[in-house]
Design a protein around this motif. Structure first.
Motif, PDB file in Angstrom:
ATOM      1  N   MET A   1     -19.848   9.374  23.134  1.00 40.50           N
ATOM      2  CA  MET A   1     -20.084  10.489  22.226  1.00 40.50           C
ATOM      3  C   MET A   1     -21.241  10.150  21.287  1.00 40.50           C
ATOM      4  O   MET A   1     -21.417   9.000  20.901  1.00 40.50           O
ATOM      5  N   ASN A   2     -22.004  11.184  20.918  1.00 40.85           N
ATOM      6  CA  ASN A   2     -23.039  10.955  19.909  1.00 40.85           C
ATOM      7  C   ASN A   2     -22.400  10.990  18.515  1.00 40.85           C
ATOM      8  O   ASN A   2     -21.185  11.192  18.374  1.00 40.85           O
ATOM      9  N   SER A   3     -23.215  10.810  17.477  1.00 33.09           N
ATOM     10  CA  SER A   3     -22.675  10.684  16.123  1.00 33.09           C
ATOM     11  C   SER A   3     -21.882  11.918  15.698  1.00 33.09           C
ATOM     12  O   SER A   3     -20.783  11.801  15.126  1.00 33.09           O
ATOM     13  N   ILE A   4     -22.427  13.113  15.955  1.00 36.49           N
ATOM     14  CA  ILE A   4     -21.749  14.336  15.528  1.00 36.49           C
ATOM     15  C   ILE A   4     -20.462  14.545  16.314  1.00 36.49           C
ATOM     16  O   ILE A   4     -19.423  14.928  15.751  1.00 36.49           O
ATOM     17  N   GLU A   5     -20.482  14.264  17.602  1.00 36.49           N
ATOM     18  CA  GLU A   5     -19.265  14.385  18.409  1.00 36.49           C
ATOM     19  C   GLU A   5     -18.187  13.419  17.908  1.00 36.49           C
ATOM     20  O   GLU A   5     -17.002  13.771  17.858  1.00 36.49           O
ATOM     21  N   SER A   6     -18.597  12.217  17.513  1.00 36.46           N
ATOM     22  CA  SER A   6     -17.639  11.237  16.989  1.00 36.46           C
ATOM     23  C   SER A   6     -17.014  11.725  15.687  1.00 36.46           C
ATOM     24  O   SER A   6     -15.808  11.577  15.461  1.00 36.46           O
ATOM     25  N   LEU A   7     -17.826  12.329  14.829  1.00 33.42           N
ATOM     26  CA  LEU A   7     -17.308  12.834  13.557  1.00 33.42           C
ATOM     27  C   LEU A   7     -16.434  14.071  13.761  1.00 33.42           C
ATOM     28  O   LEU A   7     -15.484  14.300  13.003  1.00 33.42           O
ATOM     29  N   GLN A   8     -16.743  14.863  14.783  1.00 35.84           N
ATOM     30  CA  GLN A   8     -15.876  15.989  15.130  1.00 35.84           C
ATOM     31  C   GLN A   8     -14.531  15.491  15.654  1.00 35.84           C
ATOM     32  O   GLN A   8     -13.485  16.083  15.388  1.00 35.84           O
ATOM     33  N   TRP A   9     -14.549  14.383  16.376  1.00 39.67           N
ATOM     34  CA  TRP A   9     -13.341  13.784  16.951  1.00 39.67           C
ATOM     35  C   TRP A   9     -12.431  13.228  15.869  1.00 39.67           C
ATOM     36  O   TRP A   9     -11.205  13.272  15.983  1.00 39.67           O
ATOM     37  N   ARG A  10     -13.019  12.709  14.795  1.00 35.82           N
ATOM     38  CA  ARG A  10     -12.262  12.065  13.717  1.00 35.82           C
ATOM     39  C   ARG A  10     -11.451  13.077  12.914  1.00 35.82           C
ATOM     40  O   ARG A  10     -11.894  14.186  12.647  1.00 35.82           O
ATOM     41  N   TYR A  11     -10.285  12.683  12.520  1.00 39.63           N
ATOM     42  CA  TYR A  11      -9.499  13.444  11.546  1.00 39.63           C
ATOM     43  C   TYR A  11      -8.555  12.473  10.844  1.00 39.63           C
ATOM     44  O   TYR A  11      -8.408  11.323  11.265  1.00 39.63           O
ATOM     45  N   ALA A  12      -7.933  12.922   9.751  1.00 37.48           N
ATOM     46  CA  ALA A  12      -6.998  12.066   9.027  1.00 37.48           C
ATOM     47  C   ALA A  12      -5.664  12.069   9.765  1.00 37.48           C
ATOM     48  O   ALA A  12      -4.882  13.018   9.661  1.00 37.48           O
ATOM     49  N   VAL A  13      -5.423  11.008  10.506  1.00 39.69           N
ATOM     50  CA  VAL A  13      -4.238  10.923  11.365  1.00 39.69           C
ATOM     51  C   VAL A  13      -2.955  10.936  10.528  1.00 39.69           C
ATOM     52  O   VAL A  13      -2.839  10.224   9.534  1.00 39.69           O
ATOM     53  N   LYS A  14      -2.013  11.754  10.952  1.00 44.27           N
ATOM     54  CA  LYS A  14      -0.725  11.840  10.260  1.00 44.27           C
ATOM     55  C   LYS A  14       0.357  11.004  10.950  1.00 44.27           C
ATOM     56  O   LYS A  14       1.344  10.636  10.327  1.00 44.27           O
ATOM     57  N   LYS A  15       0.143  10.726  12.243  1.00 46.87           N
ATOM     58  CA  LYS A  15       1.124   9.928  12.978  1.00 46.87           C
ATOM     59  C   LYS A  15       0.397   9.033  13.970  1.00 46.87           C
ATOM     60  O   LYS A  15      -0.336   9.517  14.828  1.00 46.87           O
ATOM     61  N   PHE A  16       0.604   7.729  13.826  1.00 49.25           N
ATOM     62  CA  PHE A  16      -0.013   6.759  14.724  1.00 49.25           C
ATOM     63  C   PHE A  16       0.931   6.406  15.867  1.00 49.25           C
ATOM     64  O   PHE A  16       2.153   6.504  15.740  1.00 49.25           O
ATOM     65  N   ASN A  17       0.331   5.980  16.970  1.00 50.50           N
ATOM     66  CA  ASN A  17       1.098   5.447  18.097  1.00 50.50           C
ATOM     67  C   ASN A  17       1.490   4.008  17.755  1.00 50.50           C
ATOM     68  O   ASN A  17       0.643   3.113  17.738  1.00 50.50           O
ATOM     69  N   GLU A  18       2.762   3.788  17.511  1.00 49.00           N
ATOM     70  CA  GLU A  18       3.228   2.467  17.073  1.00 49.00           C
ATOM     71  C   GLU A  18       3.209   1.427  18.187  1.00 49.00           C
ATOM     72  O   GLU A  18       3.390   0.234  17.932  1.00 49.00           O
ATOM     73  N   ASN A  19       2.986   1.875  19.415  1.00 47.56           N
ATOM     74  CA  ASN A  19       2.986   0.946  20.555  1.00 47.56           C
ATOM     75  C   ASN A  19       1.587   0.473  20.939  1.00 47.56           C
ATOM     76  O   ASN A  19       1.431  -0.285  21.895  1.00 47.56           O
ATOM     77  N   LYS A  20       0.588   0.926  20.200  1.00 46.35           N
ATOM     78  CA  LYS A  20      -0.791   0.520  20.508  1.00 46.35           C
ATOM     79  C   LYS A  20      -1.393  -0.205  19.312  1.00 46.35           C
ATOM     80  O   LYS A  20      -1.232   0.243  18.172  1.00 46.35           O
TER      81      LYS A  20
END
Length: 210
Positions: A1-20
């Motif tokens: 992904m380019n820079s803008i696509e990466s920033l579009q992908w990002r969000y403030a995660v509310k629930k993490f995968n505890e197994n990773k």
């Protein structure tokens, strides 16, 4: 992904995968990014506490407005600043400049004198605010690097610094906690995962002067 696509992908995660968990390489990338963050005059009045200890993370949840990201994240990053800051830090900075760049004293001394005076004229409260601003620079940098590296994160101000300081024994290091950043990988059932990003139109946030 380019820079803008990466920033579009990002969000403030509310629930993490505890197994990773993040790899050692990924954590080292975040450590390096933190160390390379721009700071006022390059003084770096910051330290980063990297926590991968579920018992401690669980204990901190109660002092984080019960936000479960603190414990479900792979790692918990805590950005800290010195509780007491003095012109001695300027002296240490210029020792490093001299060591790395071999800059002669005749070049260093005028700027060192200026910075020393800047630090000495500020009150402890003013120094705390100044250094706190540097913590936000580091947070922004880490968020951007996380997005570029496909590492999920959730920036947090909602916590009780005094309790974090106590649990992490930061006082012994002349530090106080300022910001918290859980990092890891989003859970498949995080309700925020597929929501569209809400941002104003470019025209509403940019002023162009030609």
């Amino acid at each position: 992904m380019n820079s803008i696509e990466s920033l579009q992908w990002r969000y403030a995660v509310k629930k993490f995968n505890e197994n990773k968990s993040l790899s050692k390489t990924q954590i080292n990338t975040l450590k390096e990014a933190f160390n390379l963050t721009a700071t006022s005059y390059g003084l770096q009045p910051l330290k980063l506490v990297v926590i991968k200890n579920k018992d401690i993370q669980k204990e901190l949840v109660a002092h984080s407005w019960n936000q479960q990201q603190v414990v479900s994240a792979s790692h918990l990053l805590v950005i800290c600043i010195p509780t007491k800051y003095s012109a001695e830090e300027v002296e240490n900075y210029f020792k490093l400049v001299k060591q790395i760049r071999e800059t002669p004293d005749v070049v260093i001394n005028p700027f060192k004198k200026f910075l020393t005076a800047e630090i000495e004229k500020k009150t402890p409260a003013e120094l705390l605010i100044w250094n706190k601003n540097q913590a936000y620079l580091a947070l922004g940098n880490l968020l951007t690097v996380c997005a570029a590296e496909q590492i999920d994160s959730c920036p947090m101000e909602g916590f009780v610094p005094e309790k974090y300081d106590e649990i992490l024994k930061l006082g012994a290091h002349n530090l106080t906690s300022i910001l918290v950043l859980p990092v890891g990988f989003r859970a498949d059932d995080d309700y925020m995962k597929d929501l569209k990003k809400v941002r104003r139109n470019i025209e509403d946030v940019i002023i162009e002067i030609n």
